[in-house]
Every structure is written in structure tokens, then in C-alpha cells.
Enzyme design. Sequence first.
Site, PDB file in Angstrom:
ATOM      1  N   ARG A  43       0.746  -1.470  -0.110  1.00 46.95           N
ATOM      2  CA  ARG A  43      -0.163  -0.001  -0.060  1.00 46.95           C
ATOM      3  C   ARG A  43       0.895   1.209  -0.106  1.00 46.95           C
ATOM      4  O   ARG A  43       0.465   2.210   0.674  1.00 46.95           O
ATOM      5  CB  ARG A  43      -1.170   0.200   1.296  1.00 46.95           C
ATOM      6  CG  ARG A  43      -2.081  -0.903   1.405  1.00 46.95           C
ATOM      7  CD  ARG A  43      -2.864  -1.018   0.164  1.00 46.95           C
ATOM      8  NE  ARG A  43      -3.790  -2.147   0.139  1.00 46.95           N
ATOM      9  CZ  ARG A  43      -3.252  -3.346  -0.508  1.00 46.95           C
ATOM     10  NH1 ARG A  43      -2.248  -3.670  -1.240  1.00 46.95           N
ATOM     11  NH2 ARG A  43      -4.084  -4.285  -0.381  1.00 46.95           N
ATOM     12  N   SER A  69     -10.643  -0.120   3.223  1.00 45.78           N
ATOM     13  CA  SER A  69      -9.943  -0.322   4.605  1.00 45.78           C
ATOM     14  C   SER A  69      -9.402   0.890   4.993  1.00 45.78           C
ATOM     15  O   SER A  69      -8.550   1.580   4.313  1.00 45.78           O
ATOM     16  CB  SER A  69      -8.691  -1.526   4.217  1.00 45.78           C
ATOM     17  OG  SER A  69      -9.288  -2.506   3.760  1.00 45.78           O
ATOM     18  N   GLU A 129      -4.985   4.123   5.842  1.00 40.65           N
ATOM     19  CA  GLU A 129      -4.330   3.983   4.213  1.00 40.65           C
ATOM     20  C   GLU A 129      -4.773   5.136   3.672  1.00 40.65           C
ATOM     21  O   GLU A 129      -4.174   5.315   2.729  1.00 40.65           O
ATOM     22  CB  GLU A 129      -5.214   2.782   4.150  1.00 40.65           C
ATOM     23  CG  GLU A 129      -4.662   2.047   2.529  1.00 40.65           C
ATOM     24  CD  GLU A 129      -5.566   1.128   2.136  1.00 40.65           C
ATOM     25  OE1 GLU A 129      -5.477   0.053   2.913  1.00 40.65           O
ATOM     26  OE2 GLU A 129      -6.213   1.096   1.197  1.00 40.65           O
TER      27      GLU A 129
HETATM   28  C1  LIG Z   1     -15.152   0.375  -1.111  1.00 39.40           C
HETATM   29  C2  LIG Z   1     -13.746   0.594  -1.407  1.00 39.40           C
HETATM   30  C3  LIG Z   1     -12.984  -0.628  -1.483  1.00 39.40           C
HETATM   31  C4  LIG Z   1     -11.522  -0.330  -1.787  1.00 39.40           C
HETATM   32  N1  LIG Z   1     -11.065  -1.637  -1.810  1.00 39.40           N
HETATM   33  C5  LIG Z   1      -9.520  -1.536  -2.133  1.00 39.40           C
HETATM   34  C6  LIG Z   1      -8.745  -2.764  -2.332  1.00 39.40           C
HETATM   35  O1  LIG Z   1      -9.291  -3.588  -2.136  1.00 39.40           O
HETATM   36  N2  LIG Z   1      -7.399  -2.434  -2.528  1.00 39.40           N
HETATM   37  C7  LIG Z   1      -6.836  -1.298  -2.330  1.00 39.40           C
HETATM   38  O2  LIG Z   1      -5.776  -1.186  -2.581  1.00 39.40           O
HETATM   39  N3  LIG Z   1      -7.668  -0.309  -2.349  1.00 39.40           N
HETATM   40  C8  LIG Z   1      -8.739  -0.337  -2.247  1.00 39.40           C
HETATM   41  N4  LIG Z   1      -9.723   0.886  -1.741  1.00 39.40           N
HETATM   42  C9  LIG Z   1      -8.929   2.156  -1.751  1.00 39.40           C
HETATM   43  C10 LIG Z   1      -9.085   3.133  -3.303  1.00 39.40           C
HETATM   44  O3  LIG Z   1     -10.027   2.540  -4.046  1.00 39.40           O
HETATM   45  C11 LIG Z   1      -7.691   2.876  -4.098  1.00 39.40           C
HETATM   46  O4  LIG Z   1      -6.637   3.379  -3.207  1.00 39.40           O
HETATM   47  C12 LIG Z   1      -7.721   3.640  -5.407  1.00 39.40           C
HETATM   48  O5  LIG Z   1      -6.626   3.317  -6.034  1.00 39.40           O
HETATM   49  C13 LIG Z   1      -7.915   5.132  -5.257  1.00 39.40           C
HETATM   50  O6  LIG Z   1      -8.130   5.481  -6.551  1.00 39.40           O
HETATM   51  P1  LIG Z   1      -8.549   7.182  -6.716  1.00 39.40           P
HETATM   52  O7  LIG Z   1      -8.687   7.458  -8.161  1.00 39.40           O
HETATM   53  O8  LIG Z   1     -10.044   7.031  -5.859  1.00 39.40           O
HETATM   54  O9  LIG Z   1      -7.770   8.042  -5.854  1.00 39.40           O
HETATM   55  P2  LIG Z   1      -7.968   9.257  -5.101  1.00 39.40           P
HETATM   56  O10 LIG Z   1      -8.831   8.993  -3.883  1.00 39.40           O
HETATM   57  O11 LIG Z   1      -8.488  10.189  -5.873  1.00 39.40           O
HETATM   58  O12 LIG Z   1      -6.628   9.909  -4.604  1.00 39.40           O
HETATM   59  C14 LIG Z   1      -5.877   9.019  -3.789  1.00 39.40           C
HETATM   60  C15 LIG Z   1      -4.210   9.604  -3.552  1.00 39.40           C
HETATM   61  O13 LIG Z   1      -3.792   9.423  -4.796  1.00 39.40           O
HETATM   62  C16 LIG Z   1      -3.386  10.661  -5.612  1.00 39.40           C
HETATM   63  N5  LIG Z   1      -3.601  10.468  -6.809  1.00 39.40           N
HETATM   64  C17 LIG Z   1      -4.854  10.050  -7.566  1.00 39.40           C
HETATM   65  N6  LIG Z   1      -4.776  10.037  -8.761  1.00 39.40           N
HETATM   66  C18 LIG Z   1      -3.397  10.378  -9.088  1.00 39.40           C
HETATM   67  C19 LIG Z   1      -2.499  10.394 -10.441  1.00 39.40           C
HETATM   68  N7  LIG Z   1      -3.056  10.515 -11.448  1.00 39.40           N
HETATM   69  N8  LIG Z   1      -1.213  11.003 -10.191  1.00 39.40           N
HETATM   70  C20 LIG Z   1      -0.647  10.938  -9.086  1.00 39.40           C
HETATM   71  N9  LIG Z   1      -1.483  10.939  -7.721  1.00 39.40           N
HETATM   72  C21 LIG Z   1      -2.727  10.706  -7.812  1.00 39.40           C
HETATM   73  C22 LIG Z   1      -4.285  11.637  -5.082  1.00 39.40           C
HETATM   74  O14 LIG Z   1      -3.758  12.942  -4.996  1.00 39.40           O
HETATM   75  C23 LIG Z   1      -4.234  10.849  -3.389  1.00 39.40           C
HETATM   76  O15 LIG Z   1      -3.121  11.391  -2.702  1.00 39.40           O
HETATM   77  C24 LIG Z   1     -10.939   0.806  -1.747  1.00 39.40           C
HETATM   78  C25 LIG Z   1     -11.876   2.010  -1.579  1.00 39.40           C
HETATM   79  C26 LIG Z   1     -13.313   1.743  -1.266  1.00 39.40           C
HETATM   80  C27 LIG Z   1     -14.102   3.084  -1.109  1.00 39.40           C
END
Ligand SMILES: Cc1cc2nc3c(=O)[nH]c(=O)nc-3n(C[C@H](O)[C@H](O)[C@H](O)COP(=O)(O)OP(=O)(O)OC[C@H]3O[C@@H](n4cnc5c(N)ncnc54)[C@H](O)[C@@H]3O)c2cc1C
Length: 370
Positions: free
Chosen positions: A181, A258, A362
Site C-alpha cells: 500500500r 480499509s 491507509e
Molecule cells: C469500497 C472501497 C473498496 C476499496 N478496496 C480497495 C482494495 O481492495 N485494495 C486497495 O488497494 N484499495 C482499495 N480501496 C482504496 C481505493 O479505491 C484505491 O486506493 C484507489 O486506487 C484510489 O483511487 P482514486 O482514483 O479514487 O484515488 P483518489 O482517492 O482520488 O486519490 C488518492 C491519492 O492518490 C493521488 N492520486 C490520484 N490520482 C493520481 C494521479 N493520476 N497521479 C498522482 N497521484 C494521484 C491523490 O492525490 C491522493 O493522494 C477501496 C476503496 C473503497 C471506497
Amino acid sequence: MFGTLPCELVRVAKDVAAEYGAELDVDAPMSRLTTLRVGGPAHAMLTCRSTDTLVSVVRALDAADVPLLILGGGSNLLVDDAGVDAVVVRVANDTIRFDGSVVAAEAGAVWDEVVARSVAAGLGGLECLSGIPGSAGATPVQNVGAYGVEVSSLLRRVQLLDRASGEVRWALPDELGLGYRTSTLKHTDTAVVLAVEFDATEDGLSAPLRYRELAAALGAEEGERQPAAQVRETVLRLRAGKGMVLDDTDHDTWSAGSFFTNPVVPDERLPEVLAAISARVGDAPVPRFPADGGTKLSAGWLIERAGFEKGHPGPGSAARLSTKHTLALTNRGSAVAGDVLALAREVRAGVQDVFGVRLEPEPVTVGCAV
Ligand SMILES: Cc1cc2nc3c(=O)[nH]c(=O)nc-3n(C[C@H](O)[C@H](O)[C@H](O)COP(=O)(O)OP(=O)(O)OC[C@H]3O[C@@H](n4cnc5c(N)ncnc54)[C@H](O)[C@@H]3O)c2cc1C
């Protein structure tokens, strides 16, 4: 330029939007842009629907020394009720392409669409990561993982905008410090992911099954490969049972997934922690796995054994642990960031008091800290 007045952020964002063709939103509530559905306003948000626009916008804001927050799907963010003291740059370039066994996605592509389309195209490898919310570009940021697979095992290369130099280049996975992570991209603001490429297999079979619960649900042995489409369906079913697939009608999914990572206890502290566990739960087997730097324990198991049951603190609370999964902190409909933070602090302090183990959040916190 931190502490910039909202009106100055809006003025700069307006100029940048006009010059590079980004879409400007003023006072966009972050509660509508994040899956926890909490957080105050983004005074200015620029949506970038092409890679050229994204690169130009970030370069221009960096050159003007304007603080910015990169936003994908908002599924790993906890934003303070005071809002964001920065221009939010929303990544919305979303082309997905296939070239033989290579899956190529622009950063703003919806991750689960990338997985679904790769499986439908007869490719295997990504299926265990089905149902994870958010964007393709965020997957290397925290090296997303589920059901025994992490993106680090699939990544071919990542296109980055280096924010110090303004240069666009392809980086190999080795350069990204990908770990459990984490990566060199998380919490650092050093680069924006513009696109990602993954190596899949063309035989339509899944990655070898490494997760016991998944293998059992498929009636297979660990290490076997199964049709990717069948594995995807099973993963989605298992995830939905834990509230881990977004569903507007189910408050157990109004979360950031998580909330705490599984803690890694250094070898020298392990005997002390195991003694505290055994004092609390007796001789029950403790889930633990070898990890870099020590032994990884299960955060969910520790939280439950510290006395926090699913659904804690009970009906009527604005923020509760999910009723399906102890590790998810959820918004029951009316929570604000302060409610989520208070619950996170209570759980963290409880686990620390009982077992002497510190849990780390996380999600990325913006304007606040657990
Ligand atoms: C119901 C649920 C289930 C989940 N299950 C999992 C799982 O099984 N495994 C897991 O690992 N995660 C899980 N997650 C967490 C999450 O979905 C992941 O971490 C996902 O990759 C975040 O993507 P996002 O586009 O929503 O990022 P955001 O929430 O928009 O951003 C997260 C971080 O990444 C940065 N960021 C986003 N895009 C970029 C980019 N293009 N370049 C540089 N930085 C960037 C942002 O600035 C921020 O710091 C879950 C979340 C939820 C709500």
C-alpha cells in the site's frame, strides 16, 4: 503560496482553465467527490479531460507556485470539513486501449472498467483487482491490491509528469518503490501519473490463485489458474458481501475501503505484542505473515479483539465501522469528516492501549490527521 485566499485560487484557476481548456468548478463540495462523502469545498477545481490539458494545467499551477491536489475517483481520500486549501486538479483523461497482451489506460480511466474490458477482451491477470473503486492512474500510487494480487506484479510502465522538472517520461515499476500500500508517489506530490500500462496474458486465464478464500469459493486449489471471467465474478461477489463494492444504497460502502493498513511489527517488539494478544484472547491462533521489516498482523483482527465490533459504536451514530467489515469506517449518511476522524482516533487508541500496536491510516488525509 500556502494559505492562499480562496479568491486568489479561483482567479488563477480561471486563467489556467481559459488558457488550457480545463473545466472550472468553484466551491465544489468534496463530499460529492469522495466515496466517504465528507469534506468541505474545493474553492477551485479544474477537470482535465485530455493528457495535454492535464500536463499544461499542472505545469502552469506549479510555475505559479499554487498548491494543488490531484484527484482521481476520491476513493482513498479523507478531506477535512474546512475544505481544500489548494486548486483541485481532477484527472479525467480516460482512454483504454489493448495491444496484444498490453493493457494501456489513461490515468483518469475508471479502474474497474479497465479490468472489466480486459477480461471481456480475453485477457487474464487483472481479474483479482475487480471492483476496486477509483482511477487507473491511482493504482500505482498505493500499489493497490486485493485477493492475493498487487498491481506491482502487473505493471509494465507508468507515464509520469515530473513536477520538479516539468518533464514527461515513462518510469519502470522498479523506480517507484512499490510496497505494501505504498510507493514513492504516495504522500510526496513529486509526480502526476498520466497513463499506466499492464502486462496481461492472452490465454484468458487468471493469475495463479493465491488467496485461500477466493480459491475455495471457486472450488479450486491455491496456485491454480481459472477462467478470468469466472474469477472476476467471484471476486465481485465476495467483495460485495463485505461492502467493498460501491453501492449508493448501502451505507456500508460509503467508505475509503480499509481504513488502516495491516501493521508490521518489528522482530524485537513481536514477543511483547504477542504476550499482550495472548493476555487478551488466550491461545487462539494469531493471523500473522512474514513481511519486510518484521511480522505483519491483521488490522481487522486486532480491532475486533480490542473490543470494536462490526457496526461500532452502534445505530444512530453518523460514522460507524461497517456492519460487514471491521476495517472500513463508514458514513451512515449524515457524517462529516470530524465524525470519521473521531471514530478513527477511538479505534486507533483502543488498539494501541490493548496491544501496544499503532495503526496507520491507509487513505490520504487532506487538511486533517488521524
Ligand atoms: C469500497 C472501497 C473498496 C476499496 N478496496 C480497495 C482494495 O481492495 N485494495 C486497495 O488497494 N484499495 C482499495 N480501496 C482504496 C481505493 O479505491 C484505491 O486506493 C484507489 O486506487 C484510489 O483511487 P482514486 O482514483 O479514487 O484515488 P483518489 O482517492 O482520488 O486519490 C488518492 C491519492 O492518490 C493521488 N492520486 C490520484 N490520482 C493520481 C494521479 N493520476 N497521479 C498522482 N497521484 C494521484 C491523490 O492525490 C491522493 O493522494 C477501496 C476503496 C473503497 C471506497
